[in-house]
Scaffold this motif. Sequence first.
Motif, PDB file in Angstrom:
ATOM      1  N   ARG A 275       0.865  -1.133  -0.094  1.00  0.00           N
ATOM      2  CA  ARG A 275       0.015   0.002  -0.130  1.00  0.00           C
ATOM      3  C   ARG A 275       0.924   1.286   0.173  1.00  0.00           C
ATOM      4  O   ARG A 275       1.917   1.225   0.744  1.00  0.00           O
ATOM      5  CB  ARG A 275      -1.020   0.147   1.361  1.00  0.00           C
ATOM      6  CG  ARG A 275      -1.830   0.986   1.048  1.00  0.00           C
ATOM      7  CD  ARG A 275      -2.897   0.957   2.352  1.00  0.00           C
ATOM      8  NE  ARG A 275      -4.107   1.828   2.037  1.00  0.00           N
ATOM      9  CZ  ARG A 275      -5.096   1.912   2.861  1.00  0.00           C
ATOM     10  NH1 ARG A 275      -5.218   1.328   3.904  1.00  0.00           N
ATOM     11  NH2 ARG A 275      -6.091   2.786   2.541  1.00  0.00           N
ATOM     12  N   GLY A 276       0.344   2.072  -0.830  1.00  0.00           N
ATOM     13  CA  GLY A 276       1.462   3.433  -1.139  1.00  0.00           C
ATOM     14  C   GLY A 276       2.604   3.424  -1.786  1.00  0.00           C
ATOM     15  O   GLY A 276       3.183   4.174  -2.064  1.00  0.00           O
ATOM     16  N   ILE A 277       3.103   2.140  -2.047  1.00  0.00           N
ATOM     17  CA  ILE A 277       4.116   1.988  -2.777  1.00  0.00           C
ATOM     18  C   ILE A 277       4.052   1.291  -3.897  1.00  0.00           C
ATOM     19  O   ILE A 277       4.471   1.540  -5.065  1.00  0.00           O
ATOM     20  CB  ILE A 277       5.304   1.055  -2.230  1.00  0.00           C
ATOM     21  CG1 ILE A 277       6.000   1.664  -0.622  1.00  0.00           C
ATOM     22  CG2 ILE A 277       6.532   0.803  -2.903  1.00  0.00           C
ATOM     23  CD1 ILE A 277       6.621   1.077   0.203  1.00  0.00           C
ATOM     24  N   GLY A 278       3.404   0.139  -4.035  1.00  0.00           N
ATOM     25  CA  GLY A 278       3.027  -0.370  -5.494  1.00  0.00           C
ATOM     26  C   GLY A 278       3.590  -1.748  -5.312  1.00  0.00           C
ATOM     27  O   GLY A 278       3.941  -2.473  -4.158  1.00  0.00           O
ATOM     28  N   VAL A 312      -4.925  12.560  -2.431  1.00  0.00           N
ATOM     29  CA  VAL A 312      -4.107  13.619  -1.864  1.00  0.00           C
ATOM     30  C   VAL A 312      -3.023  12.982  -0.970  1.00  0.00           C
ATOM     31  O   VAL A 312      -1.877  13.649  -0.685  1.00  0.00           O
ATOM     32  CB  VAL A 312      -5.033  14.861  -1.170  1.00  0.00           C
ATOM     33  CG1 VAL A 312      -5.729  14.023   0.259  1.00  0.00           C
ATOM     34  CG2 VAL A 312      -3.971  15.927  -0.843  1.00  0.00           C
ATOM     35  N   CYS A 313      -3.294  11.831  -0.506  1.00  0.00           N
ATOM     36  CA  CYS A 313      -2.435  11.091   0.400  1.00  0.00           C
ATOM     37  C   CYS A 313      -1.000  10.932  -0.182  1.00  0.00           C
ATOM     38  O   CYS A 313      -0.993  10.252  -1.159  1.00  0.00           O
ATOM     39  CB  CYS A 313      -2.964   9.869   0.919  1.00  0.00           C
ATOM     40  SG  CYS A 313      -1.947   9.020   2.206  1.00  0.00           S
ATOM     41  N   ARG A 314      -0.051  11.348   0.631  1.00  0.00           N
ATOM     42  CA  ARG A 314       1.391  11.059   0.230  1.00  0.00           C
ATOM     43  C   ARG A 314       2.076   9.980   1.143  1.00  0.00           C
ATOM     44  O   ARG A 314       3.353   9.937   1.161  1.00  0.00           O
ATOM     45  CB  ARG A 314       2.316  12.663   0.075  1.00  0.00           C
ATOM     46  CG  ARG A 314       1.370  13.364  -0.791  1.00  0.00           C
ATOM     47  CD  ARG A 314       2.279  14.713  -0.716  1.00  0.00           C
ATOM     48  NE  ARG A 314       3.633  14.623  -1.329  1.00  0.00           N
ATOM     49  CZ  ARG A 314       4.371  15.656  -1.442  1.00  0.00           C
ATOM     50  NH1 ARG A 314       4.240  16.618  -0.782  1.00  0.00           N
ATOM     51  NH2 ARG A 314       5.792  15.492  -2.069  1.00  0.00           N
ATOM     52  N   GLY A 316       2.574   6.840   0.564  1.00  0.00           N
ATOM     53  CA  GLY A 316       3.824   6.006  -0.514  1.00  0.00           C
ATOM     54  C   GLY A 316       5.221   6.752  -0.357  1.00  0.00           C
ATOM     55  O   GLY A 316       5.827   6.134  -0.286  1.00  0.00           O
ATOM     56  N   GLU A 317       4.924   7.949  -0.674  1.00  0.00           N
ATOM     57  CA  GLU A 317       6.156   8.800  -0.585  1.00  0.00           C
ATOM     58  C   GLU A 317       6.952   8.869   0.911  1.00  0.00           C
ATOM     59  O   GLU A 317       8.137   8.671   1.122  1.00  0.00           O
ATOM     60  CB  GLU A 317       6.254  10.276  -0.756  1.00  0.00           C
ATOM     61  CG  GLU A 317       5.735  10.432  -2.484  1.00  0.00           C
ATOM     62  CD  GLU A 317       5.214  11.771  -2.719  1.00  0.00           C
ATOM     63  OE1 GLU A 317       5.889  12.551  -2.543  1.00  0.00           O
ATOM     64  OE2 GLU A 317       3.833  11.800  -2.847  1.00  0.00           O
ATOM     65  N   ARG A 374       8.618  18.427  -6.214  1.00  0.00           N
ATOM     66  CA  ARG A 374       7.500  17.411  -6.034  1.00  0.00           C
ATOM     67  C   ARG A 374       7.539  16.730  -7.588  1.00  0.00           C
ATOM     68  O   ARG A 374       7.021  15.698  -7.395  1.00  0.00           O
ATOM     69  CB  ARG A 374       6.194  18.359  -5.901  1.00  0.00           C
ATOM     70  CG  ARG A 374       6.116  18.609  -4.597  1.00  0.00           C
ATOM     71  CD  ARG A 374       5.724  17.518  -3.696  1.00  0.00           C
ATOM     72  NE  ARG A 374       4.284  16.955  -4.078  1.00  0.00           N
ATOM     73  CZ  ARG A 374       3.032  17.866  -3.743  1.00  0.00           C
ATOM     74  NH1 ARG A 374       3.188  18.768  -2.789  1.00  0.00           N
ATOM     75  NH2 ARG A 374       1.951  17.249  -3.994  1.00  0.00           N
ATOM     76  N   LEU A 377       8.941  13.308  -7.932  1.00  0.00           N
ATOM     77  CA  LEU A 377       8.761  12.182  -6.914  1.00  0.00           C
ATOM     78  C   LEU A 377       7.698  11.131  -7.936  1.00  0.00           C
ATOM     79  O   LEU A 377       6.905  11.542  -8.506  1.00  0.00           O
ATOM     80  CB  LEU A 377       7.706  12.685  -5.840  1.00  0.00           C
ATOM     81  CG  LEU A 377       8.540  13.453  -5.200  1.00  0.00           C
ATOM     82  CD1 LEU A 377       7.690  14.238  -4.140  1.00  0.00           C
ATOM     83  CD2 LEU A 377       9.520  12.801  -4.261  1.00  0.00           C
ATOM     84  N   ASN A 378       8.288   9.933  -7.684  1.00  0.00           N
ATOM     85  CA  ASN A 378       7.414   8.694  -8.349  1.00  0.00           C
ATOM     86  C   ASN A 378       7.128   7.815  -7.310  1.00  0.00           C
ATOM     87  O   ASN A 378       7.863   7.903  -6.331  1.00  0.00           O
ATOM     88  CB  ASN A 378       8.133   8.282  -9.569  1.00  0.00           C
ATOM     89  CG  ASN A 378       7.974   9.309 -10.838  1.00  0.00           C
ATOM     90  OD1 ASN A 378       6.882   9.601 -11.217  1.00  0.00           O
ATOM     91  ND2 ASN A 378       9.110   9.618 -11.406  1.00  0.00           N
ATOM     92  N   THR A 379       6.503   6.799  -7.601  1.00  0.00           N
ATOM     93  CA  THR A 379       6.361   5.631  -6.802  1.00  0.00           C
ATOM     94  C   THR A 379       7.345   4.564  -7.277  1.00  0.00           C
ATOM     95  O   THR A 379       8.072   4.779  -8.425  1.00  0.00           O
ATOM     96  CB  THR A 379       4.901   4.813  -7.034  1.00  0.00           C
ATOM     97  OG1 THR A 379       4.766   4.605  -8.268  1.00  0.00           O
ATOM     98  CG2 THR A 379       3.992   5.699  -6.290  1.00  0.00           C
TER      99      THR A 379
END
Lengths: 381, 357
Positions: A275-278, A312-314, A316-317, A374, A377-379
């Motif tokens: 979750r959040g990363i992939g 909007v949730c970051r 993953g970063e 910003r 930034l990528n996943t």
Amino acid sequence: MKYIDEFNDPDLARRLLDEIRATVTRPWALMEVCGGQTHSIIRHGIDQLLPDEVELIHGPGCPVCVTPLDVIDKALEIAARREVIFCSFGDMLRVPGTDRDLFRVKGEGGDVRVVYSPLDALALARKNPDRQVVFFAIGFETTAPANAMAVHQARRLGLGNFSLLVSHVRVPPAIEAIMTAPQCRVQAFLAAGHVCSVMGMAEYPELADRHRVPVVVTGFEPLDILEGIRRAVHQLERGEHRVENAYPRAVREQGNPAALSMLEEVFEVTDRNWRGIGPIPASGWRLSEAYRAYDAEHRFDVTGIRTEEPAVCRAGEVLQGLIKPTECEAFGTACTPRTPLGATMVSNEGACAAYYLYRRMTDGPAQRGSRIPREELNTVG
Amino acid sequence: MADTATEAAVDPANWTCPAPLRDQPVVVMGHGGGGALSAELIEQVFAPAYGNPTLAALTDSAVFDLGGARLAFSTDSYVVRPLFFPGGSLGDLAVNGTVNDLAMSGARPAYLSTAFVLEEGVELDVVGRIARAMGAAAEAAGVTIATGDTKVVESGHGDGVYVTTAGVGLVPDGVDIRPQRARPGDAVLVSGPIGLHGVAVMSVREGLEFGIEIASDTAPLAGLVAAMLTVTKDIHVLRDPTRGGLGASLNEIARASGTGVRLRERAIPVPDEVANACGFLGLDPLYVANEGRLVAFVPPRHAEAVLAAMRDHPQGGGAAIIGECVEDHPGMVVVATGLGGTRVVDLPLGEQLPRIC
């Protein structure tokens, strides 16, 4: 029964901090892999005490945070069934699925129970032969052996009413994914001590060599963490990249052979979505063919799940160490433990929750300021 | 999965929360946990329905004039499982809890009422044991159980035994104790080791064994409060940190008074067995329930004398000054960690949840 204070001694901590200060000559970025370490760092204010040159980047090691939304939605659907007793560790109950959480399912009549061990769930299955007992098997290498043991026992006892909803993840592939991300800034890892107490240290020398990063196996009490940082900084300053064990009271080179053989019997390596990363290749476990009958996803028809994450949730970063929680625009405003936008704000071990709980007074929105443009930034996945 | 690279295009006005807890359409366990969800239930459901100035103070017991006397009045329901635990029982809690709520206004508790809700099938012997425990606790606290009620619900419609008690007491002249009176400079005192009740109940309820028996701290505190008031009537705030623990109580006081609270982690008396059990489960002792402790805000000039009086009393032997009230960070509780850092101690959301590993 006194074994915590020894690892929380202010005089020893001061000595370790002095040594770190005396060693460091330029900026270094260290990642603590485990959410338990993040929690301890923020709770004890360790990051405030370190010299400015040492930056701690918080890693993806919160099992609750990285459990994918579709698995949580499957859990919610299974838990709502009348014939099911759904068992989970406590900290999964508040994690948001697409439109509710396990607390809500419980409030609406679902039989959701907090257990402290998968063997408690197994005992429930023996006591309730007319109900289906499902255990939510999430976590890293730390929790996987006990979950493997539970399903092994279920088969031995011939229990047809016990199953696992599995979302286990493995740390080394995550480290690999973080190190190969183009914007990675991590220069050394504090590896998760409890993971290594199960798995040993054999998986790390190759990673340390290939990416030329020191890996220091580190515990969770304040002195453990300071010692891990001290050793990592020492290696960085000398241009070394070895695997070191700074947690010898719990971790042996070969790990825990009994736990490893149980893992090998019950689970097989699979690709997993974080979750959040992939997706990360070979980063998880699922039940092996011989135990597939105990897989809740096979036992219950939970296909066709459609999920939606708040854009909007970051988180993953944050999970990849690309930004600090306070650099997210929603931190502390739209996103709080009360109204979490992402799992990193829900779990006690989530980096965002740790910052919100312990640090929002000093690291509020005014202190924001992304170090990384910003658009870059990528996943990882 | 969310595409984190595209979030700049998102209109904040359309932000949605995947876990809209504030819009929970049903009661969840956290509503009874003594934290933020409990507070919202009171503020959004009960207070608007009953609204009056006495209730608005939101203290543990209401204080009002009646026939020339200043009375404190309080009620509480007790639903603990198991019914009997190391150091006490549902009966002890039902008496001591209400006695303590009254004492936290500085009142001398006098009379209690009791209401039992019994589930069909519960053994009479169990009810008798609880009643006898209540009788003994009332005698120890110097209160009279003057009236009562009993209801029985069908099997499956309850959880064995629920007990509600209400109580009244007299507030001495010149005593004005309430959370709004905390002032910067006040010393923050706690009457003894924290976390024992919550860990004791957890150890038997969840079948967890910590290698040592941990007994609940349940006890009446009116005597201790009376001893403190002999030093000075100018005690600003008293609170018994039950559900939500010390962390929740201090947050409630900070918010009610608009002052900050600064604690010294190393001064907070956390017994080793509580620290270890909490470490094992991933809980914070600051949020674990107590049933026989109080926290006091005392003007600095009286702090040492009040501390000495507490230590001379059987219920206050482990008393300590754990911090002070400050002008900085109004409404917030901050603790200086043992290593020299700081962290915020927030109002817990609901119940604490044991973590995965």
